[in-house]
Design an enzyme around this catalytic site. Structure first.
Site, mmCIF file in Angstrom:
data_model
loop_
_atom_site.group_PDB
_atom_site.id
_atom_site.type_symbol
_atom_site.label_atom_id
_atom_site.label_comp_id
_atom_site.label_asym_id
_atom_site.label_seq_id
_atom_site.Cartn_x
_atom_site.Cartn_y
_atom_site.Cartn_z
ATOM 1 C CG ASP A 42 -1.538 7.727 0.155
ATOM 2 O OD1 ASP A 42 -0.705 8.644 0.124
ATOM 3 O OD2 ASP A 42 -2.196 7.372 -0.836
ATOM 4 C CG ASP A 93 -2.151 2.006 6.412
ATOM 5 O OD1 ASP A 93 -2.809 2.932 6.925
ATOM 6 O OD2 ASP A 93 -2.200 1.750 5.201
ATOM 7 C CG ASP A 135 -1.681 1.235 1.447
ATOM 8 O OD1 ASP A 135 -2.388 1.645 0.509
ATOM 9 O OD2 ASP A 135 -1.588 1.831 2.535
#
Length: 226
Positions: free
Chosen positions: A14, A175, A12
């Site tokens: 951001d 995240d 991922d």
């Protein structure tokens, strides 16, 4: 879980590699100011990131996580936001500690790497370049590259196809609950970091197969030479 057979890592962007909220906040507030609307805080933007720029702008316009402004208003605001954000993609944004080093170590060890993000590819690729990772991460799949975006598995599968790598031996690193759900839908394991944009979900509740404090912990976790 034994992850020693991992040959492909899909990151991922951001919240995992880079904290982009500062520059997103500037663009959001410039867009809102032009519309005569009250600005939002960095903390609010932190909580709104993860579902793509259209959803971010919808939340900024309404001040609500589930906000749905009229389509014409949203289209106009989104177009202007994208113009403003493209002017400063990596001014106040910063790589998370260990993120660049961890990715470079995996690339040096011969693993195949890609970034899979809900951010449009035209905005994501320059961030990868600003991080100095364009060579290490040759494939960037944005939210506009497939018919569906995360948590649909299509972007992950598209990245694997672009890398010419199978699902077996692949790993997602993210995240948020969105990243975990995407990995589960694609049938691959997932590792999460404790920082980023979890949107109020506790790290222990994400359901990841493993967690690392920093991405420099990935090479030993995967048992590859750093």
């Amino acid at each position: 879980m034994d992850l020693s057979k991992t040959r492909t890592v899909l990151f991922d962007l951001d919240g995992t590699l880079v904290d982009s909220a500062p520059d997103l906040t500037v663009a959001v507030n410039r867009m809102l100011a032009e519309r005569g609307a009250e600005g939002v805080t960095l903390e609010q933007v932190h909580g709104w990131v993860g579902n793509g720029t259209r959803k971010l702008v919808a939340r900024a316009l309404t001040g609500r996580d589930d906000g749905e402004p009229p389509a014409a208003e949203l289209d106009e605001a989104l177009a202007r936001f994208l113009e403003l954000y493209s002017e400063r993609l990596f001014v106040d944004s910063r790589a998370y500690p260990g993120a660049v080093e961890g990715v470079q170590a995996l690339a040096a060890a011969g693993l195949h790497l890609a970034v899979v993000t809900n951010k449009p590819r035209a905005l994501a690729a320059p961030v990868i370049e600003a991080l100095g990772l364009a060579e290490a991460v040759p494939v960037v799949v944005g939210g506009d590259c497939c018919a569906a975006r995360k948590p649909d598995p299509a972007p992950l599968l598209g990245a694997l196809e672009a890398l010419a790598m199978p699902r077996a031996g692949s790993l997602m690193v993210g995240d948020s609950a969105i990243d975990v759900a995407t990995a589960r839908a694609a049938g691959i394991p997932v590792v999460c970091v404790p920082y980023g944009y979890r949107r109020g979900v506790a790290l222990a509740d994400l359901g990841a197969d493993a967690t690392v404090e920093r991405l420099t912990e990935l090479p030993p976790l995967l048992r590859v030479a750093a």
